[in-house]
Design a protein around this motif. Structure first.
Motif, PDB file in Angstrom:
ATOM      1  N   UNK A 200       0.848  -1.189   0.000  1.00 11.01           N
ATOM      2  CA  UNK A 200       0.000   0.000   0.000  1.00 11.01           C
ATOM      3  C   UNK A 200       0.883   1.240   0.000  1.00 11.01           C
ATOM      4  N   UNK A 201       0.296   2.377  -0.305  1.00  9.03           N
ATOM      5  CA  UNK A 201       0.996   3.654  -0.238  1.00  9.03           C
ATOM      6  C   UNK A 201       0.233   4.584   0.691  1.00  9.03           C
ATOM      7  N   UNK A 202       1.002   5.318   1.503  1.00  9.04           N
ATOM      8  CA  UNK A 202       0.392   6.301   2.391  1.00  9.04           C
ATOM      9  C   UNK A 202       1.270   7.538   2.422  1.00  9.04           C
ATOM     10  N   UNK A 203       0.729   8.635   1.930  1.00 10.01           N
ATOM     11  CA  UNK A 203       1.423   9.920   1.923  1.00 10.01           C
ATOM     12  C   UNK A 203       2.849   9.794   1.374  1.00 10.01           C
ATOM     13  N   UNK A 204       2.956   9.141   0.241  1.00  7.57           N
ATOM     14  CA  UNK A 204       4.248   9.048  -0.443  1.00  7.57           C
ATOM     15  C   UNK A 204       5.123   7.888  -0.023  1.00  7.57           C
ATOM     16  N   UNK A 205       4.739   7.178   1.041  1.00  9.99           N
ATOM     17  CA  UNK A 205       5.500   6.013   1.479  1.00  9.99           C
ATOM     18  C   UNK A 205       4.802   4.744   0.992  1.00  9.99           C
ATOM     19  N   UNK A 206       5.576   3.863   0.373  1.00 12.93           N
ATOM     20  CA  UNK A 206       5.028   2.600  -0.141  1.00 12.93           C
ATOM     21  C   UNK A 206       5.740   1.439   0.528  1.00 12.93           C
ATOM     22  N   UNK A 207       4.978   0.444   0.899  1.00 12.33           N
ATOM     23  CA  UNK A 207       5.558  -0.744   1.515  1.00 12.33           C
ATOM     24  C   UNK A 207       4.485  -1.779   1.780  1.00 12.33           C
ATOM     25  N   UNK A 208       4.868  -2.833   2.476  1.00 12.26           N
ATOM     26  CA  UNK A 208       3.939  -3.899   2.826  1.00 12.26           C
ATOM     27  C   UNK A 208       3.228  -3.546   4.135  1.00 12.26           C
ATOM     28  N   UNK A 209       1.926  -3.638   4.112  1.00 10.31           N
ATOM     29  CA  UNK A 209       1.095  -3.352   5.289  1.00 10.31           C
ATOM     30  C   UNK A 209       1.175  -4.562   6.215  1.00 10.31           C
ATOM     31  N   UNK A 210       2.064  -4.463   7.228  1.00 11.82           N
ATOM     32  CA  UNK A 210       2.281  -5.598   8.131  1.00 11.82           C
ATOM     33  C   UNK A 210       1.200  -5.718   9.194  1.00 11.82           C
ATOM     34  N   UNK A 211       0.579  -4.598   9.537  1.00 15.08           N
ATOM     35  CA  UNK A 211      -0.409  -4.595  10.607  1.00 15.08           C
ATOM     36  C   UNK A 211      -0.338  -3.283  11.356  1.00 15.08           C
ATOM     37  N   UNK A 215      -1.419   0.967  19.547  1.00 11.95           N
ATOM     38  CA  UNK A 215      -2.271   2.147  19.392  1.00 11.95           C
ATOM     39  C   UNK A 215      -2.730   2.342  17.948  1.00 11.95           C
ATOM     40  N   UNK A 216      -2.742   1.254  17.189  1.00 14.97           N
ATOM     41  CA  UNK A 216      -3.218   1.249  15.801  1.00 14.97           C
ATOM     42  C   UNK A 216      -2.337   2.078  14.859  1.00 14.97           C
ATOM     43  N   UNK A 217      -1.068   2.286  15.242  1.00 14.06           N
ATOM     44  CA  UNK A 217      -0.131   2.896  14.310  1.00 14.06           C
ATOM     45  C   UNK A 217       0.161   1.933  13.165  1.00 14.06           C
ATOM     46  N   UNK A 218       0.296   2.469  11.956  1.00 12.30           N
ATOM     47  CA  UNK A 218       0.509   1.658  10.758  1.00 12.30           C
ATOM     48  C   UNK A 218       1.947   1.145  10.706  1.00 12.30           C
ATOM     49  N   UNK A 219       2.117  -0.158  10.548  1.00 12.27           N
ATOM     50  CA  UNK A 219       3.436  -0.766  10.352  1.00 12.27           C
ATOM     51  C   UNK A 219       3.614  -1.024   8.864  1.00 12.27           C
ATOM     52  N   UNK A 220       4.522  -0.251   8.255  1.00  9.91           N
ATOM     53  CA  UNK A 220       4.711  -0.286   6.806  1.00  9.91           C
ATOM     54  C   UNK A 220       6.157  -0.681   6.519  1.00  9.91           C
ATOM     55  N   UNK A 221       6.351  -1.829   5.892  1.00  7.93           N
ATOM     56  CA  UNK A 221       7.682  -2.375   5.652  1.00  7.93           C
ATOM     57  C   UNK A 221       8.118  -2.108   4.216  1.00  7.93           C
ATOM     58  N   UNK A 222       9.221  -1.350   4.065  1.00  7.56           N
ATOM     59  CA  UNK A 222       9.791  -1.197   2.734  1.00  7.56           C
ATOM     60  C   UNK A 222      11.076  -2.030   2.658  1.00  7.56           C
ATOM     61  N   UNK A 223      11.888  -1.837   1.627  1.00  5.96           N
ATOM     62  CA  UNK A 223      13.075  -2.681   1.452  1.00  5.96           C
ATOM     63  C   UNK A 223      14.098  -2.464   2.554  1.00  5.96           C
ATOM     64  N   UNK A 224      14.079  -1.290   3.170  1.00  9.39           N
ATOM     65  CA  UNK A 224      15.113  -0.961   4.141  1.00  9.39           C
ATOM     66  C   UNK A 224      14.700  -1.193   5.588  1.00  9.39           C
TER      67      UNK A 224
END
Length: 238
Positions: A200-211, A215-224
């Motif tokens: 998914x993408x959120x405000x210019x950041x793209x990665x895998x939506x891990x969960x 506190x329901x913060x988005x965990x977004x995994x990119x290559x780094x």
């Protein structure tokens, strides 16, 4: 012009009906700034749109209070689950977007007296915007992913009843959250989350939506690395 509610809301909640082009989210924020009681439900029901906003007076820091955004999403899914045909599927995007049968269908939004995660806000407003009918003929071609409630087999769902049910289910989940903590909210939300495990993408950041974190913060995994994007980043300026 605002008027007393014609709908029936649970105890501790009070309805305020709007008409015409009046925006419930903006008015709810104004009322909250002026010190209205928590539980105010400001709404505007038109033939093609359901708009509503619920005022909260949190007793916890904003970072935890933002759980009201997913709570209100779960409440909408529960309300539609009770009123819509069983084959209608409702899913929740992390950013407040709503999906019905896979199509984008409205959103939830949030505003607060503060944007500082560690502060206890004076007020928090969660807004609901749900299209009932699609835009006029010829306007849908530009946004083929967008849909509307009545276009998804829900034409028999009364908007007023849906709003009443949303408020009741929201109150139920608020009480569960206060009594049992975030675990039941997390468990239910995970089962409804859109695109979990997907890119998914959120405000210019793209990665895998891990969960999400506690506190329901988005965990977004990119290559780094894995990025944590707090729910508070979704706050709008009223």
């Amino acid at each position: 012009m605002a008027a007393m509610s014609e709908l029936s809301f649970p105890p501790l909640m009070e309805g305020l009906a709007l008409s015409g082009a009046e925006d419930p989210f903006a008015l709810a924020c104004q009322k909250a700034v002026l010190g209205c009681d928590a539980g105010l439900v400001v709404y505007n029901l038109s033939h093609d749109r359901l708009q509503a906003a619920l005022v909260f007076a949190p007793e916890v820091a904003l970072q935890q209070a933002m759980t009201m955004l997913p709570v209100c999403g779960i409440a909408l899914q529960n309300a539609l689950g009770a009123l819509a045909p069983p084959e209608v599927a409702v899913h929740l995007q992390w950013d407040g977007g709503l999906r019905i049968n896979g199509g984008r269908c409205g959103r939830l939004r949030a505003a607060s007296s503060t944007s500082e995660p560690s502060e206890v806000p004076d007020w928090l407003v969660i807004g609901l915007d749900l299209p009932l009918w699609p835009p006029g003929e010829g306007e849908t071609g530009d946004h083929p992913e967008d849909t509307a409630l009545y276009a998804e087999g829900c034409a028999d769902v009364d908007a007023g009843q849906l709003l009443e049910s949303w408020a009741r289910h929201a109150l139920h989940w608020i009480n569960r959250w206060e009594d049992e903590g975030t675990e039941p909210v997390h468990a239910t939300w995970r089962g409804l989350a859109q695109d979990m495990g997907e890119t998914i993408s959120h405000k210019g950041q793209t990665g895998t939506f891990l969960g999400v974190d506690e506190d329901f913060g988005l965990l977004l995994r990119d290559e780094a690395t894995t990025h944590l994007i707090p729910l508070t980043t979704l706050l709008e300026t009223p």
